[in-house]
Design a protein around this motif. Sequence first.
Motif, PDB file in Angstrom:
ATOM      1  N   GLY B  40       0.805  -1.206   0.000  1.00  0.00           N
ATOM      2  CA  GLY B  40       0.000   0.000   0.000  1.00  0.00           C
ATOM      3  C   GLY B  40       0.842   1.261   0.000  1.00  0.00           C
ATOM      4  N   ALA B  41       2.168   1.123  -0.046  1.00  0.00           N
ATOM      5  CA  ALA B  41       3.031   2.309  -0.066  1.00  0.00           C
ATOM      6  C   ALA B  41       2.993   2.988  -1.426  1.00  0.00           C
ATOM      7  N   GLY B  42       2.576   2.259  -2.452  1.00  0.00           N
ATOM      8  CA  GLY B  42       2.460   2.844  -3.788  1.00  0.00           C
ATOM      9  C   GLY B  42       3.431   2.272  -4.799  1.00  0.00           C
ATOM     10  N   LYS B  43       4.131   1.186  -4.435  1.00  0.00           N
ATOM     11  CA  LYS B  43       5.147   0.623  -5.338  1.00  0.00           C
ATOM     12  C   LYS B  43       4.521   0.135  -6.642  1.00  0.00           C
ATOM     13  N   SER B  44       3.494  -0.685  -6.503  1.00  0.00           N
ATOM     14  CA  SER B  44       2.885  -1.252  -7.707  1.00  0.00           C
ATOM     15  C   SER B  44       2.243  -0.163  -8.563  1.00  0.00           C
ATOM     16  N   THR B  45       1.633   0.819  -7.921  1.00  0.00           N
ATOM     17  CA  THR B  45       1.021   1.921  -8.664  1.00  0.00           C
ATOM     18  C   THR B  45       2.078   2.649  -9.488  1.00  0.00           C
ATOM     19  N   LEU B  46       3.232   2.906  -8.843  1.00  0.00           N
ATOM     20  CA  LEU B  46       4.313   3.602  -9.534  1.00  0.00           C
ATOM     21  C   LEU B  46       4.762   2.803 -10.762  1.00  0.00           C
ATOM     22  N   MET B  47       4.900   1.500 -10.588  1.00  0.00           N
ATOM     23  CA  MET B  47       5.347   0.660 -11.702  1.00  0.00           C
ATOM     24  C   MET B  47       4.299   0.631 -12.813  1.00  0.00           C
ATOM     25  N   LYS B  48       3.026   0.653 -12.410  1.00  0.00           N
ATOM     26  CA  LYS B  48       1.970   0.638 -13.424  1.00  0.00           C
ATOM     27  C   LYS B  48       1.927   1.954 -14.185  1.00  0.00           C
ATOM     28  N   ILE B  49       2.356   3.031 -13.559  1.00  0.00           N
ATOM     29  CA  ILE B  49       2.427   4.312 -14.284  1.00  0.00           C
ATOM     30  C   ILE B  49       3.564   4.251 -15.303  1.00  0.00           C
ATOM     31  N   ALA B 211      15.406   2.645  -3.227  1.00  0.00           N
ATOM     32  CA  ALA B 211      14.438   3.734  -3.148  1.00  0.00           C
ATOM     33  C   ALA B 211      13.320   3.247  -2.242  1.00  0.00           C
ATOM     34  N   ILE B 212      13.017   4.033  -1.239  1.00  0.00           N
ATOM     35  CA  ILE B 212      12.036   3.578  -0.250  1.00  0.00           C
ATOM     36  C   ILE B 212      10.797   4.472  -0.280  1.00  0.00           C
ATOM     37  N   LEU B 213       9.668   3.846  -0.504  1.00  0.00           N
ATOM     38  CA  LEU B 213       8.380   4.541  -0.523  1.00  0.00           C
ATOM     39  C   LEU B 213       7.657   4.286   0.782  1.00  0.00           C
ATOM     40  N   ARG B 214       7.028   5.322   1.302  1.00  0.00           N
ATOM     41  CA  ARG B 214       6.139   5.112   2.450  1.00  0.00           C
ATOM     42  C   ARG B 214       4.918   6.005   2.263  1.00  0.00           C
ATOM     43  N   ASP B 215       3.744   5.436   2.306  1.00  0.00           N
ATOM     44  CA  ASP B 215       2.488   6.184   2.135  1.00  0.00           C
ATOM     45  C   ASP B 215       2.537   7.107   0.928  1.00  0.00           C
ATOM     46  N   GLY B 216       3.099   6.628  -0.177  1.00  0.00           N
ATOM     47  CA  GLY B 216       3.080   7.407  -1.406  1.00  0.00           C
ATOM     48  C   GLY B 216       4.176   8.446  -1.519  1.00  0.00           C
ATOM     49  N   GLU B 217       5.054   8.509  -0.546  1.00  0.00           N
ATOM     50  CA  GLU B 217       6.150   9.475  -0.624  1.00  0.00           C
ATOM     51  C   GLU B 217       7.486   8.772  -0.726  1.00  0.00           C
ATOM     52  N   MET B 236      10.899   2.181   6.066  1.00  0.00           N
ATOM     53  CA  MET B 236       9.700   1.591   5.460  1.00  0.00           C
ATOM     54  C   MET B 236       8.482   1.732   6.347  1.00  0.00           C
ATOM     55  N   VAL B 237       8.644   1.389   7.610  1.00  0.00           N
ATOM     56  CA  VAL B 237       7.470   1.367   8.484  1.00  0.00           C
ATOM     57  C   VAL B 237       7.328   2.645   9.285  1.00  0.00           C
ATOM     58  N   GLY B 238       8.389   3.443   9.322  1.00  0.00           N
ATOM     59  CA  GLY B 238       8.313   4.692  10.058  1.00  0.00           C
ATOM     60  C   GLY B 238       8.344   4.472  11.554  1.00  0.00           C
ATOM     61  N   ARG B 239       8.778   3.303  11.968  1.00  0.00           N
ATOM     62  CA  ARG B 239       8.911   3.027  13.409  1.00  0.00           C
ATOM     63  C   ARG B 239       9.948   1.928  13.574  1.00  0.00           C
TER      64      ARG B 239
END
Lengths: 314, 497
Positions: B40-49, B211-217, B236-239
């Motif tokens: 849900g971080a947006g990795k697959s979305t980015l690749m699909k773009i 490259a690390i994505l978290r919540d779309g950033e 990645m997890v922010g914690r």
Amino acid sequence: MKLNDFISENKSLIGLIILMAAVSFANANFLGIDNMLNILRQTSINAVIAMGMTFVILTAGIDLAVGSILAFAGAICASLIGMDTPLIIALIATIMVGAGLGATSGVIISYFNVQPFIATLVGMTMIRGATLVYTQGRPISTGYFDVAESFYQFGGGYILGIPNPVILMVVIFALCWFVLSQTRFGRYVYAIGGNENVARLSGINVKKVKILVYALSGALAALAGIILTARLESAQPTAGLGYELDAIAAVVLGGTSLAGGKGRIFGTIIGALIIGVLNNALNIMDVSSYYQMIAKGAVILLAVVVDSRGKSNA
Amino acid sequence: MTTLLELQGIEKSFSGINVLKSVDLTIRAGRVVALAGENGAGKSTLMKIISGIYQRDAGTVIYKGNEVKFTTARQSMDAGIGIIHQELNLLPELSVAENIYLGREPTKLGKIQWDVIERESKKYLAQLKQDIDPKTPLGKLSIAQQQMVEIAKALSLNAEVIIMDEPTDALTDIETAILFEVVDELRAQGKGLVFISHRLGEIFQMCDDIAILRDGEMIHQGPVSEITEDDLIRHMVGRELSDQYPFVPAAPGDVRIEVEKLTAHGAKEISFTANAGEVVGFAGLVGAGRTELAKAIFGANPIDSGTVKIDGKEIRLKSPQDGVKAQIGYVTEDRKQEGLVQSQELSTNMSLTGLGRFCNVLGFVNKASEAVTISEYIEAFAIKTRDANTIISNLSGGNQQKVSIAKSLVPEPKVLILDEPTRGVDVGAKREIYTLINKLKAEGLCILLISSDMPELLGISDRIHVLSSGKLTGSFSRAEATQENIMRCAVAGQTNG
């Protein structure tokens, strides 16, 4: 609920309203109470069949045998009434015959892995043949016993001014709605249509559910046969020819997916009403019956195209 | 070091939700960049773009010096961007060769040149050390082999940029090693590669940049050598994640399930027992018969001989209904085809197996009590969803997996079989699943855990059985089990790879 959601979930209802508005402008007599009741009565037979068809299509199946079952059950029922069989026994026996024929399709589909289209196509042909054999190609009258008079009420009677077939349609609708949305069986129907493999691995007895679904479709086709036979006071060997297609059209117009797993029984009622209104409108506007078929097909096509465009854009 | 593909300020939102926020990414020739992030971080979305399946809302994509805007996957493919999808996009009815050349079959006078297709397919499969007849229908292959076919397809495109979305998830260690050799070769040829994986070890082993994505950033970009595993997880997890495999020792209870000389399709004379309050792991290569064993115990595959006893009582297993009735829960490895009805709601999916719990004798569903149980599971499993009516296919892989596990728990089983429960699940969600397994164990559930992720298996099992070619070839206590001795048993009796 947002307006957009409401519109996308009730496209068929909105379509029906637009259709009725258009027809009422074209013909002032259309919106009269008598004509409305007339439409409802004419719709009831298709609606009853289509509600059974909805269950079948929700499991990603199809039932082409309903028109033939209607004729066969009607013939059996007419004979029973003609022999002075007590009404309740005649009705139950007829519905059992329909359910049994439907269940047979279900068994062939589930246990012999035959495609529903093929299994019910075979059923359609054989049951129509059996009807012709049984009736020897002639109508069977419901006879002159007292029971024939009370039997007539199922097709031609009224309660509080409302035609009995319409009341039956509403009762069946309430039952089907309840079963689909409030019972375990209903859930299983949706699950099987959504993904049969998932349903099986979730411990659902897929074969049993499918058999019951086809039995229900057969039983409702038999009920439609009872209504038609009662109204005509006789069973016609060629009754119900092509009714399976009207029923499928009603289900699809109501937004149920032929791929299974998605749809509502309310939509089917609306779909049946769209077809009913269309038939009625074309009649009162004096359109020749040849053109009626073309017009009906065009409207169904339009509705389905509008519906599928909405889906791909979502 | 030339830049092949450069993304600048990519924005994307779905129905008002911002899934990518001004994301930059650079793909260079001869380098492998790891794209990390939770589900849900947006990795697959980015690749699909990148591949033209989705259209970006804002930002630029520069490919080999020119700005591009692909509107179909076909265009990006023709331009030289190959993508290996996380979910297999192959047709099971067609042959391996037909799948590899689907939509771009070489023809001569309109006739497909089958000999060319088959010869070329064989070549690419051989590059992946796969001895698969290109004429085999794809559906006959194991999931790992299918994944290798998907990779062969990407190779056959001769792409400049190759995106691999969790390619190793379905693979065993041996096939993963082969894939890595191929990746090294592609790198040497000057291709630009993007590697998406939840297996952090692979990122450090394989990749040059991260490259690390978290919540779309985009949180962090740089060479892999400059980052530690702890930093990576934290980004990645922010914690902080203190311990990846939280093991809780528990005193096992009585024997719960006894499997004796079970022979079924893919499994030969397998005997073992497992106790209440115990996690028993099953190791093995893909195709070793672990899933087949699990399905036989659940009743989904027919049993040829042997017995299964629950609490000392022999059970009859003819269908999954019998498995459910005997209080066995099975969480399948194939969520999409076997686990959840993708097109339907979370709620109806979750209660499907255990619907009986909410029904009266007439089969009426008590929707109020159903809703209570569903929301309890959503909360207990921290399932991220708008509400209980969200359509399953709109959930991320990790959340789908949690729904799938909850679905098996609703009927309150005594034995729970988990088949690759963390496949396609991100680090954070993995840990949540482990914690969940520990909690269920503490409650006295008997858990059979099938996993190809060795550290995971070693990390949370009380005991480990090893299968090879359908036979049980080794059993280890937690103390005895090591990667080496498990691998030795896993390859024992292997005839072909």
